[in-house]
Design an enzyme around this catalytic site. Structure first.
Site, mmCIF file in Angstrom:
data_model
loop_
_atom_site.group_PDB
_atom_site.id
_atom_site.type_symbol
_atom_site.label_atom_id
_atom_site.label_comp_id
_atom_site.label_asym_id
_atom_site.label_seq_id
_atom_site.Cartn_x
_atom_site.Cartn_y
_atom_site.Cartn_z
ATOM 1 N N GLY A 21 0.832 -1.200 0.000
ATOM 2 C CA GLY A 21 0.000 0.000 0.000
ATOM 3 C C GLY A 21 0.862 1.243 0.000
ATOM 4 O O GLY A 21 2.002 1.218 -0.465
ATOM 5 N N THR A 24 3.130 4.498 1.191
ATOM 6 C CA THR A 24 4.295 4.622 2.061
ATOM 7 C C THR A 24 3.861 5.005 3.476
ATOM 8 O O THR A 24 4.435 4.534 4.455
ATOM 9 C CB THR A 24 5.247 5.680 1.475
ATOM 10 O OG1 THR A 24 5.507 5.315 0.116
ATOM 11 C CG2 THR A 24 6.553 5.734 2.228
ATOM 12 N N GLY A 27 2.706 1.936 5.140
ATOM 13 C CA GLY A 27 3.847 1.062 5.403
ATOM 14 C C GLY A 27 4.656 1.515 6.609
ATOM 15 O O GLY A 27 5.118 0.697 7.407
ATOM 16 N N GLU A 50 5.620 -3.669 0.585
ATOM 17 C CA GLU A 50 5.702 -3.219 -0.803
ATOM 18 C C GLU A 50 4.971 -1.900 -0.870
ATOM 19 O O GLU A 50 3.747 -1.867 -0.795
ATOM 20 C CB GLU A 50 5.049 -4.240 -1.741
ATOM 21 C CG GLU A 50 5.848 -5.488 -1.945
ATOM 22 C CD GLU A 50 7.255 -5.224 -2.442
ATOM 23 O OE1 GLU A 50 7.518 -4.135 -2.994
ATOM 24 O OE2 GLU A 50 8.106 -6.106 -2.252
ATOM 25 N N CYS A 95 2.145 0.055 -8.789
ATOM 26 C CA CYS A 95 3.326 0.598 -8.106
ATOM 27 C C CYS A 95 4.516 0.572 -9.058
ATOM 28 O O CYS A 95 5.492 1.275 -8.855
ATOM 29 C CB CYS A 95 3.600 -0.117 -6.804
ATOM 30 S SG CYS A 95 3.822 -1.857 -6.965
HETATM 31 C C1 UN1 Z 1 1.829 -3.529 -7.935
HETATM 32 O O1 UN1 Z 1 1.699 -2.624 -8.739
HETATM 33 O O2 UN1 Z 1 1.432 -3.414 -6.760
HETATM 34 O O3 UN1 Z 1 5.157 -5.827 -12.176
HETATM 35 C C2 UN1 Z 1 2.390 -4.856 -8.300
HETATM 36 C C3 UN1 Z 1 3.963 -5.638 -12.269
HETATM 37 C C4 UN1 Z 1 3.045 -6.633 -11.592
HETATM 38 C C5 UN1 Z 1 2.941 -6.387 -10.137
HETATM 39 C C6 UN1 Z 1 2.713 -4.973 -9.749
HETATM 40 N N1 UN1 Z 1 3.541 -7.955 -11.808
HETATM 41 O O4 UN1 Z 1 3.475 -4.694 -12.842
#
Ligand code: UN1
Length: 504
Positions: free
Chosen positions: A238, A240, A243, A260, A294
């Site tokens: 989620g 920052t 986190g 993450e 992300c």
């Molecule tokens: C995410 O955006 O939280 O590499 C994970 C990727 C995907 C995972 C992203 N396999 O875009």
């Protein structure tokens, strides 16, 4: 006409999921970002429910850790089979509830299947070392033991894959899991839980009650899980800010977290880059999932000699992007998750202009049936100002130019986030420098491929402000186990330590 949210509810009924989860007295709206429709209200739990859930998980752990690891792998193999059978339904739920286009919904479920396959093999390879002992007649070895209940907190943007990355590994490692999904995607979570239950039903009675639990709730539920001393590992994806809160709570009780968090991923484009490939990679990674990964490409660092040509091609590509209902064939950009995300998009573009940026294309809304649809934007920036250094979860691509390759690498590294990165070049010198110890400081570094779309086989995650978590492939499984160094004395002597005598 069936609303998008109602379509999700019908799929859930077909999966026999969420029976009893709906109630007019429920407090969590199940909605779709496609048209803003609401399918009904789900019953949610508060932090007080965590006590019983963790107790059930602890007792599940006592049984599950005794089941041989390859047998635990069999459950994950069955889960992979059930996921294959339910792939279309789950992918559709992801589309309906997270707003992903059809192929991205399918791709996400495929990641679940892939990690199951990976974990099945792993269930026969939780190998430790044997170590030469310095003492005669002694045997030393390192054994990886199950850890205990694992809490999994997931975000809306990968509503099913991230659970699977964690759950598949945790389960083969001998750990039960407790899942708190995003409050924006409770329906997909219910769907996944139903599929898991099918796998358990086929597996047999050696899967204990409470092996994989789902808690539909809000932040306080996540906080209670993070604070519970019976949970040795909290894996959270989620923002920052979230986190930092999780990490502080979990570190306060000296337990482990696997985080993450943010990304602010860059692509460096050099003069020798294949621009055809670069344009396609940029479009996919900057506007895919409407910029809500992300791993989304947010910063394009282009050599000044190719910038104008590249930007012109990108502008042309952006202006024909099909935006709209993600269920429709050909659409590449679906909705943002909610109005707040749309407002953050607008605000970031305003700030970019205040900070000297020029909008090349995009910005503003597209009217498409009740959801928040925006036009992906490209903004040329004079410098890496505050807005460029910030992760805005929306499709905005900032373009900056450079003349010196080392300066470009320094610019790419000069943000707090360090998730994913890439360079487009045909020069082996530039490629290898980018991958060297003084190159990219991110957890993922790619050559001639964009920053998103990582395979599950590698360790996924970042360095720096991302929390440093590494999930899914490689040796990430070690985070889900405790390492035990074991020494067995099979001699008749008791050599306590090198050179030490202790007679009693
Ligand atoms: C995410 O955006 O939280 O590499 C994970 C990727 C995907 C995972 C992203 N396999 O875009």
């Amino acid at each position: 006409m069936t609303t998008a949210a109602n379509e999700a509810r019908i799929i859930l009924n077909g999966l026999s999921a969420s029976v009893g989860a709906w109630s007019d007295a429920g407090t969590m709206e199940a909605r779709s970002p496609i048209d803003g429709s609401v399918a009904g209200r789900l019953v949610e739990v508060g932090p007080e429910a965590v006590e019983a859930a963790v107790a059930a998980s602890v007792s599940a752990f006592q049984a599950w850790r005794r089941v041989p690891a390859p047998r635990r792998g069999e459950l994950v193999r069955l889960l992979g089979e059930e996921l294959r059978a339910a792939k279309g339904d789950l992918a559709r739920l992801v589309t309906l509830e997270a707003g992903k286009i059809v192929s991205e919904g399918l791709g996400e479920v495929q990641e679940m299947i892939d990690i199951c396959d990976f974990a099945v093999g792993l269930s026969r390879q939780l190998n430790g070392l044997t170590l030469p002992s310095e003492r005669p007649g002694h045997h030393m070895r390192e054994t990886w033991q199950p850890l205990g209940p694992v809490a999994i907190v997931t975000a809306f943007n990968f509503p099913v894959a991230v659970w699977a990355w964690n759950a598949a590994l945790a389960l083969v490692c001998g750990n039960p899991v407790i899942w708190k999904p995003s409050e924006k995607t409770p329906m997909t979570a219910l769907g996944v839980q139903a599929v898991f239950d099918r796998a358990v039903a086929r597996f047999g009675s050696d899967a204990p009650e409470g092996l994989a639990q789902l808690l539909i709730g809000r932040r306080e539920v996540g906080e209670a899980l993070a604070a519970d001393p019976r949970i040795p590992l909290v894996s959270a994806t989620g923002s920052t800010r979230m986190g930092r809160a999780v990490a502080t709570t979990v570190a306060g009780r000296l337990a482990r977290s696997l985080l993450e968090l943010g990304g602010n991923n860059a692509m460096i484009v050099t003069p020798s880059a294949d621009l055809d490939m670069a344009v396609r990679a940029i479009a996919f990674s900057a506007v895919g999932t409407a910029g809500q990964r992300c791993t989304t490409l947010r910063r394009l660092l282009v050599h000044e000699g190719v910038a104008d040509a590249l930007i012109a091609r990108l502008k042309a590509a952006y202006e024909t992007l099909p935006i709209g209902d993600p269920r429709a064939e050909g659409v590449l950009v679906g909705p943002l998750i909610d109005e707040a995300a749309g407002a953050a998009f607008d605000r970031a573009l305003e700030r970019a202009v205040e900070q000297g940026g020029t909008v090349v294309t995009g910005g503003g809304r597209v009217e498409a049936g009740g959801g928040v649809y925006v036009r992906p934007a490209i903004v040329r920036m004079p410098a890496q100002s505050e807005v460029v250094m910030t992760e805005t979860f929306a499709p905005i691509l900032y373009v900056l130019t450079w003349s010196d390759f080392d300066a470009a690498v320094a610019m790419q590294n000069d943000v707090p986030q360090g998730l994913s990165s890439c360079v487009f070049t045909d020069s082996v010198r530039e490629a290898e420098a980018f991958l060297s110890a003084w190159g990219s400081d991110c957890g993922i570094a790619n050559v001639n491929i964009g920053p998103s779309g990582a395979e599950i086989g590698g360790a996924f995650g970042g360095e720096k402000e991302t929390g440093g978590g590494r999930e899914s492939g490689s040796d990430s499984w070690k985070s889900y186990m405790r390492r035990q160094t074991q020494t067995v004395n099979f001699s008749r002597e008791l050599p306590l330590a090198q050179g030490v005598r202790f007679e009693v």
